[in-house]
Design a protein around this motif. Structure first.
Motif, PDB file in Angstrom:
ATOM      1  N   GLY A   1       8.016   3.628  -0.695  1.00 35.94           N
ATOM      2  CA  GLY A   1       8.657   3.346   0.594  1.00 35.94           C
ATOM      3  C   GLY A   1      10.106   3.821   0.641  1.00 35.94           C
ATOM      4  N   PRO A   2      10.898   3.231   1.559  1.00 36.94           N
ATOM      5  CA  PRO A   2      10.512   2.139   2.453  1.00 36.94           C
ATOM      6  C   PRO A   2       9.446   2.583   3.469  1.00 36.94           C
ATOM      7  CG  PRO A   2      12.706   2.964   3.016  1.00 36.94           C
ATOM      8  CD  PRO A   2      12.300   3.656   1.777  1.00 36.94           C
ATOM      9  N   ALA A   3       8.387   1.740   3.584  1.00 34.51           N
ATOM     10  CA  ALA A   3       7.281   2.026   4.491  1.00 34.51           C
ATOM     11  C   ALA A   3       7.064   0.843   5.422  1.00 34.51           C
ATOM     12  CB  ALA A   3       6.009   2.287   3.687  1.00 34.51           C
ATOM     13  N   GLN A   4       6.711   1.152   6.653  1.00 38.19           N
ATOM     14  CA  GLN A   4       6.374   0.118   7.635  1.00 38.19           C
ATOM     15  C   GLN A   4       4.864   0.116   7.841  1.00 38.19           C
ATOM     16  OE1 GLN A   4       8.156  -2.097   9.434  1.00 38.19           O
ATOM     17  NE2 GLN A   4      10.205  -1.570   8.724  1.00 38.19           N
ATOM     18  N   PHE A   5       4.265  -1.075   7.761  1.00 34.36           N
ATOM     19  CA  PHE A   5       2.831  -1.215   7.982  1.00 34.36           C
ATOM     20  C   PHE A   5       2.576  -2.039   9.235  1.00 34.36           C
ATOM     21  CE2 PHE A   5       2.672  -1.028   3.148  1.00 34.36           C
ATOM     22  CZ  PHE A   5       2.342   0.312   3.133  1.00 34.36           C
ATOM     23  N   THR A   6       1.631  -1.585  10.040  1.00 34.21           N
ATOM     24  CA  THR A   6       1.189  -2.372  11.199  1.00 34.21           C
ATOM     25  C   THR A   6       0.003  -3.227  10.767  1.00 34.21           C
ATOM     26  OG1 THR A   6      -0.249  -0.569  11.896  1.00 34.21           O
ATOM     27  CG2 THR A   6       1.967  -0.619  12.840  1.00 34.21           C
ATOM     28  N   PRO A   7      -0.351  -4.264  11.527  1.00 36.62           N
ATOM     29  CA  PRO A   7      -1.491  -5.107  11.149  1.00 36.62           C
ATOM     30  C   PRO A   7      -2.742  -4.277  10.869  1.00 36.62           C
ATOM     31  CG  PRO A   7      -0.284  -6.134  12.940  1.00 36.62           C
ATOM     32  CD  PRO A   7       0.337  -4.785  12.737  1.00 36.62           C
ATOM     33  N   GLY A   8      -3.387  -4.596   9.748  1.00 34.37           N
ATOM     34  CA  GLY A   8      -4.595  -3.864   9.346  1.00 34.37           C
ATOM     35  C   GLY A   8      -4.338  -2.763   8.346  1.00 34.37           C
ATOM     36  N   GLU A   9      -3.110  -2.235   8.299  1.00 39.09           N
ATOM     37  CA  GLU A   9      -2.752  -1.212   7.321  1.00 39.09           C
ATOM     38  C   GLU A   9      -2.097  -1.877   6.113  1.00 39.09           C
ATOM     39  OE1 GLU A   9      -0.015   1.179   9.579  1.00 39.09           O
ATOM     40  OE2 GLU A   9      -1.571   2.643  10.051  1.00 39.09           O
ATOM     41  N   GLY A  10      -1.890  -1.097   5.051  1.00 33.67           N
ATOM     42  CA  GLY A  10      -1.134  -1.641   3.935  1.00 33.67           C
ATOM     43  C   GLY A  10      -1.629  -1.204   2.576  1.00 33.67           C
ATOM     44  N   ILE A  11      -1.213  -1.959   1.553  1.00 34.07           N
ATOM     45  CA  ILE A  11      -1.547  -1.656   0.170  1.00 34.07           C
ATOM     46  C   ILE A  11      -2.989  -2.050  -0.106  1.00 34.07           C
ATOM     47  CG2 ILE A  11      -0.999  -2.198  -2.232  1.00 34.07           C
ATOM     48  CD1 ILE A  11       1.201  -0.732  -0.969  1.00 34.07           C
ATOM     49  N   ASN A  12      -3.740  -1.127  -0.689  1.00 34.51           N
ATOM     50  CA  ASN A  12      -5.132  -1.426  -1.001  1.00 34.51           C
ATOM     51  C   ASN A  12      -5.554  -0.579  -2.204  1.00 34.51           C
ATOM     52  OD1 ASN A  12      -7.608  -2.719  -0.627  1.00 34.51           O
ATOM     53  ND2 ASN A  12      -8.403  -1.011   0.570  1.00 34.51           N
ATOM     54  N   VAL A  13      -4.968  -0.880  -3.367  1.00 31.99           N
ATOM     55  CA  VAL A  13      -5.254  -0.112  -4.577  1.00 31.99           C
ATOM     56  C   VAL A  13      -6.353  -0.826  -5.354  1.00 31.99           C
ATOM     57  CG1 VAL A  13      -4.308   0.903  -6.674  1.00 31.99           C
ATOM     58  CG2 VAL A  13      -2.865   0.706  -4.641  1.00 31.99           C
ATOM     59  N   ARG A  14      -7.533  -0.203  -5.391  1.00 28.74           N
ATOM     60  CA  ARG A  14      -8.701  -0.812  -6.025  1.00 28.74           C
ATOM     61  C   ARG A  14      -8.514  -0.928  -7.546  1.00 28.74           C
ATOM     62  NH1 ARG A  14     -12.733   3.595  -4.369  1.00 28.74           N
ATOM     63  NH2 ARG A  14     -10.765   4.767  -4.315  1.00 28.74           N
ATOM     64  N   PRO A  15      -9.325  -1.736  -8.220  1.00 26.87           N
ATOM     65  CA  PRO A  15      -9.207  -1.875  -9.669  1.00 26.87           C
ATOM     66  C   PRO A  15      -9.240  -0.527 -10.393  1.00 26.87           C
ATOM     67  CG  PRO A  15     -10.627  -3.591  -8.821  1.00 26.87           C
ATOM     68  CD  PRO A  15     -10.328  -2.680  -7.659  1.00 26.87           C
ATOM     69  N   HIS A  16      -8.343  -0.406 -11.357  1.00 30.84           N
ATOM     70  CA  HIS A  16      -8.242   0.807 -12.161  1.00 30.84           C
ATOM     71  C   HIS A  16      -7.686   0.425 -13.538  1.00 30.84           C
ATOM     72  CE1 HIS A  16      -4.397   0.274 -10.085  1.00 30.84           C
ATOM     73  NE2 HIS A  16      -3.840   0.845 -11.138  1.00 30.84           N
ATOM     74  N   PRO A  17      -7.916   1.244 -14.555  1.00 30.53           N
ATOM     75  CA  PRO A  17      -7.555   0.874 -15.923  1.00 30.53           C
ATOM     76  C   PRO A  17      -6.233   1.489 -16.392  1.00 30.53           C
ATOM     77  CG  PRO A  17      -9.010   2.757 -15.977  1.00 30.53           C
ATOM     78  CD  PRO A  17      -8.736   2.471 -14.514  1.00 30.53           C
ATOM     79  N   HIS A  18      -5.660   0.882 -17.433  1.00 34.22           N
ATOM     80  CA  HIS A  18      -4.522   1.447 -18.161  1.00 34.22           C
ATOM     81  C   HIS A  18      -4.718   1.194 -19.651  1.00 34.22           C
ATOM     82  CE1 HIS A  18      -1.919   2.263 -14.675  1.00 34.22           C
ATOM     83  NE2 HIS A  18      -2.228   1.073 -14.201  1.00 34.22           N
TER      84      HIS A  18
END
Length: 287
Positions: A40-57
């Protein structure tokens, strides 16, 4: 003293983009830090946003620090933690961990901002396969001080006479400061390799101007001071270099063969699941 100026490239993370400073073709790491994203800085409207699915490290530690917004962290240890501005979240992957970064249903319904930094630390070779661990450090637990009117927080390591409680596995520094135009900040002493990231504003170091979204890297301890040309927010990060590390996707290791093992483990779905987020995952990239 050698000063190297790095500018990042934009990386799409699905739904929003980040500015990636490390790894860089001119600089693979700064001290033990091998990865640096400015979100960011990022602006999200309702329904949008962070959605990072499970992933390994594997064989690394992640550090998440927000200036604004909120991220909901889940991992395969069973951790469930909202990450909020001023807090620091340390996830030591060690021999392997899986996590997701999303938002609560209530948060998704609001217009909101996200702004922060996400970094990865290489682990010393002797600690690469430690047991995974997630530790949340609330804002109030992290030392803050004022130097010549400049608010400074020492988030990891020791600087300016104070030490952070955040767990470290090798000599590491991570600090932040907010300078008003005209203010000065002496650089921390004795850091073998130091990066200065300008999250906003413009500063001067010696004869060099440092612009917004620039990572300035000093390859040896330097007794200098930063002068803010405008109101500025900076991050200071560095420490003892740990030697060559291989990086592929979300895997970092001193051994190429360990990364190949991790690829196979994720492809075969033999990593542990994330409780409460078992239905989705990010597939292994094709290359």
């Amino acid at each position: 003293m050698m000063l190297k100026l790095l500018t990042g490239h934009t990386q799409d993370l699905g739904g929003f983009s980040v500015r990636r400073l490390l790894p860089h073709q001119a600089q693979r790491a700064v001290g033990p830090w091998v990865f640096f994203d400015h979100m960011g800085p990022a602006q999200f409207t309702p329904g949008e946003g962070i959605n990072v699915r499970p992933h390994p490290h594997i064989n690394l530690a992640t550090v998440t620090y927000l200036f604004a917004g909120e991220i909901l962290h889940r991992d395969s240890l069973g951790s469930l933690q909202a990450i909020r501005p001023g807090d620091l979240n340390l996830m030591i992957a060690g021999r392997g961990i899986v996590h997701s970064e999303r938002e609560t249903a209530a948060t998704k319904q609001q217009t909101r901002e996200l702004h922060g930094l996400q970094l990865w630390l290489a682990l010393p070779e002797a600690s690469e396969e430690v047991e995974p661990e997630f530790i949340h450090y609330p804002s109030a637990s992290l030392p803050a001080l004022t130097l010549q009117g400049v608010p400074v927080r020492v988030l990891i390591g020791t600087a300016y006479g104070v030490s952070s409680p955040v767990k470290t596995l090798s000599p590491t520094l991570y600090a932040e400061a907010d300078l008003k135009a005209g203010q000065r900040l002496v650089l921390p002493e004795g850091v073998p390799e130091l990066g200065i990231y300008i999250a906003s504003g413009q500063l001067q170091l010696g004869e060099q101007n440092l612009h917004t979204y620039t990572l300035a890297v000093l390859d040896s301890p330097y007794q200098g001071e930063l002068i803010a040309q405008s109101d500025s927010r900076i991050a200071l990060m560095g420490g003892e270099p740990l030697g060559k590390r291989y990086m592929w996707w979300n895997f970092v290791s001193s051994r190429k063969e360990r990364i190949e093992e991790a690829k196979l483990e994720w492809k075969n779905q033999s990593f542990p699941l994330v409780p409460g987020d078992e239905q989705e995952f990010i597939p292994l990239p094709a290359s």
